[in-house]
Design an enzyme around this catalytic site. Sequence first.
Site, PDB file in Angstrom:
ATOM      1  CG  HIS A  53      -1.952   1.100   1.169  1.00  0.00           C
ATOM      2  ND1 HIS A  53      -2.979   1.106   0.260  1.00  0.00           N
ATOM      3  CD2 HIS A  53      -2.119   2.239   1.901  1.00  0.00           C
ATOM      4  CE1 HIS A  53      -3.747   2.170   0.433  1.00  0.00           C
ATOM      5  NE2 HIS A  53      -3.232   2.879   1.423  1.00  0.00           N
ATOM      6  CG  HIS A  55      -1.671   6.866  -0.801  1.00  0.00           C
ATOM      7  ND1 HIS A  55      -2.669   6.544  -1.686  1.00  0.00           N
ATOM      8  CD2 HIS A  55      -2.086   6.435   0.414  1.00  0.00           C
ATOM      9  CE1 HIS A  55      -3.662   5.942  -1.036  1.00  0.00           C
ATOM     10  NE2 HIS A  55      -3.331   5.861   0.237  1.00  0.00           N
ATOM     11  NE  ARG A  76      -9.706  14.870   4.077  1.00  0.00           N
ATOM     12  CZ  ARG A  76     -11.010  14.650   3.884  1.00  0.00           C
ATOM     13  NH1 ARG A  76     -11.429  13.482   3.408  1.00  0.00           N
ATOM     14  NH2 ARG A  76     -11.896  15.571   4.198  1.00  0.00           N
ATOM     15  CE1 TYR A 115      -5.974  10.676  -3.374  1.00  0.00           C
ATOM     16  CE2 TYR A 115      -5.633   8.411  -2.663  1.00  0.00           C
ATOM     17  CZ  TYR A 115      -5.512   9.768  -2.434  1.00  0.00           C
ATOM     18  OH  TYR A 115      -4.921  10.209  -1.276  1.00  0.00           O
ATOM     19  CG  HIS A 198     -10.545   6.716  -1.320  1.00  0.00           C
ATOM     20  ND1 HIS A 198     -11.097   7.103  -0.110  1.00  0.00           N
ATOM     21  CD2 HIS A 198      -9.279   7.186  -1.327  1.00  0.00           C
ATOM     22  CE1 HIS A 198     -10.200   7.769   0.581  1.00  0.00           C
ATOM     23  NE2 HIS A 198      -9.093   7.848  -0.139  1.00  0.00           N
ATOM     24  NE  ARG A 201     -13.199   8.384   5.021  1.00  0.00           N
ATOM     25  CZ  ARG A 201     -12.224   8.915   4.294  1.00  0.00           C
ATOM     26  NH1 ARG A 201     -12.428  10.030   3.616  1.00  0.00           N
ATOM     27  NH2 ARG A 201     -11.035   8.341   4.235  1.00  0.00           N
ATOM     28  CG  HIS A 220      -8.077   3.713   2.127  1.00  0.00           C
ATOM     29  ND1 HIS A 220      -8.140   4.721   1.193  1.00  0.00           N
ATOM     30  CD2 HIS A 220      -6.761   3.427   2.255  1.00  0.00           C
ATOM     31  CE1 HIS A 220      -6.927   5.038   0.789  1.00  0.00           C
ATOM     32  NE2 HIS A 220      -6.068   4.259   1.410  1.00  0.00           N
ATOM     33  CD  GLU A 223      -6.445   5.807   7.307  1.00  0.00           C
ATOM     34  OE1 GLU A 223      -5.322   6.305   7.474  1.00  0.00           O
ATOM     35  OE2 GLU A 223      -7.068   5.876   6.220  1.00  0.00           O
ATOM     36  CG  HIS A 257      -5.443   1.886   7.033  1.00  0.00           C
ATOM     37  ND1 HIS A 257      -4.118   2.107   7.333  1.00  0.00           N
ATOM     38  CD2 HIS A 257      -5.729   2.694   5.981  1.00  0.00           C
ATOM     39  CE1 HIS A 257      -3.621   2.990   6.493  1.00  0.00           C
ATOM     40  NE2 HIS A 257      -4.574   3.361   5.665  1.00  0.00           N
ATOM     41  CG  ASP A 308      -0.986   4.751   4.069  1.00  0.00           C
ATOM     42  OD1 ASP A 308      -1.277   5.295   3.000  1.00  0.00           O
ATOM     43  OD2 ASP A 308      -1.725   4.785   5.056  1.00  0.00           O
TER      44      ASP A 308
END
Length: 424
Positions: A53, A55, A76, A115, A198, A201, A220, A223, A257, A308
Amino acid sequence: MRYFAEHAWVAGRVERDVAIEVADGRFTAVTPGAAGGGTPLPGLVLPGLANAHSHAFHRALRGRTHDDRGSFWTWRERMYEVAARLDPDSYYALARAVYGEMALAGITCVGEFHYLHHNPDGTPYADPNAMGHALLAAARDAGIRITLLDTLYLTSGVDGRPLEGVQRRFGDGGPDGWFSRTSGLRDSAHARIGAALHSVRAVPADFLGGLADRQPLHLHLSEQRAENEQCLAVHGCTPTELLHRHGVLGPGTTAVHATHLTGKDVDLLSTTGTGVCLCPTTERDLADGIGPARRLADAGVPLSLGSDSHAVIDLFEEARAVELDERLATERRGHFTAGELLTAATAHASLGWDDAGEIAVGKRADLVAVTLDSVRTAGVDPSGVVFAATNADVTHVLADGRLIVDDGRHTALDVPAALREAIA
C-alpha cells in the site's frame, strides 16, 4: 547466474550455505548445504519485500506535518495541497525517486493506490491515464514491479457529498467514466493493473459492487472511527458489513488498515477470505490507533504490509511494529513469530504476483541481502533479523534476476538527489 548465501530464508526458516541459480528472471535451483561457488551475497538473504500500500505523492509530506498537534483531517488538508501541485512530469519524477527509495529498502514490488487522475479542476488530460502512465514508467525506471490500483473515488463523504476543491481531480464522474478511462491501461512485464475502491466515504453504496470482479481489489477500511460512525448513521451498519452486503469481500480483496473493527467485522473478513494490509508507521504517525492484528491472524485473515504515506519506507519497521503494537495494546510479548512477520512483508500475492515472495524454484528471482555486520545487526541471530534490521542494512537487491541495488547504492539512480529535486 549462480549466487551463494551463507544464510538465506528458505521455506520459512534460515538455511546455511545456500546456492541459488537464476535463469530468465526465475529461480532454477535452490540448494542449502552447498559447497560454495557463485557470486556471494552477504549477510542474510531474504525474498524480495512487497509494499502492498503506497501513495507515492505523500512522500513529499515527510517531516512537514508536525508543526501543530492536528489530526488525520488536518493532515489531509496538507496532503491535498501537495496533490494540487502535481502534473504527469512532476509526478513521474517524484514517484521514480520514491520507488528508488523503496528499492534501497529491499522492496521489489509496490501496490500503488492511485487516485490522482486528472487536472486540478477535474478535466482529463489529453491522455486520460497520463498520471497512471507516469507511475508505471516510474516503477519501471526504478527497477521494481508495480500493481497500479487505479481507484474509484466519487464522493467526499458517506452521505454522498460531491467532490470539491482538489478532490475533483480524483473523480471520473461515475463508475462508467472510471471503467472507460481504465480500459486504456494494460499489464506489462513489470506491471499489473488492479483496482481500488477508495472507501465507503468516497464510493456510494449503490456502486460498491461494480468492481467486485476486478482483481486484485484494494480498499481503505475503518481507518478512522469517524468513518465507522458516519457509516452507522447513514447505512445502519459498519463499513465491513456494508461491503459484505454488496459482495465486495473475497479472496481477491485486500482491506487496508482495518483498524477499528468489531468482532463481527473480523468474522466477515475471515469467512470471505479477505486479506488485510496493515500500515503501522502511518497509523501511528496519524494517530489512527492500533488494529487487531493478532485477532485477524488467528481468524485466518492473510496479512500484508504497506508504507502508505511514507512516514518511513522500511518494511522491517512495519513488520516488527505489528508485534510491538500488539505488545503495547495487550501488555504482553510474543504475539508473532519472525516467520509470520516475514510472510506479511513478502506478500506479493496480495498484489496479484502469485509467483513471487519465496526463494523457491520457479518463483521470480527477487533477493534482498541484509548485512549482519552493522551496529544494528552485529551479533544478532539471523533468524531474528526482522526484529533488529532497518532499511539501512540492505546491501544488495535483485528484482526479476536484475541487480538494482549494489553495495547499498541504486544501480540507476542517485536516489537522495532525485528526492531532493522532486520535492523542492
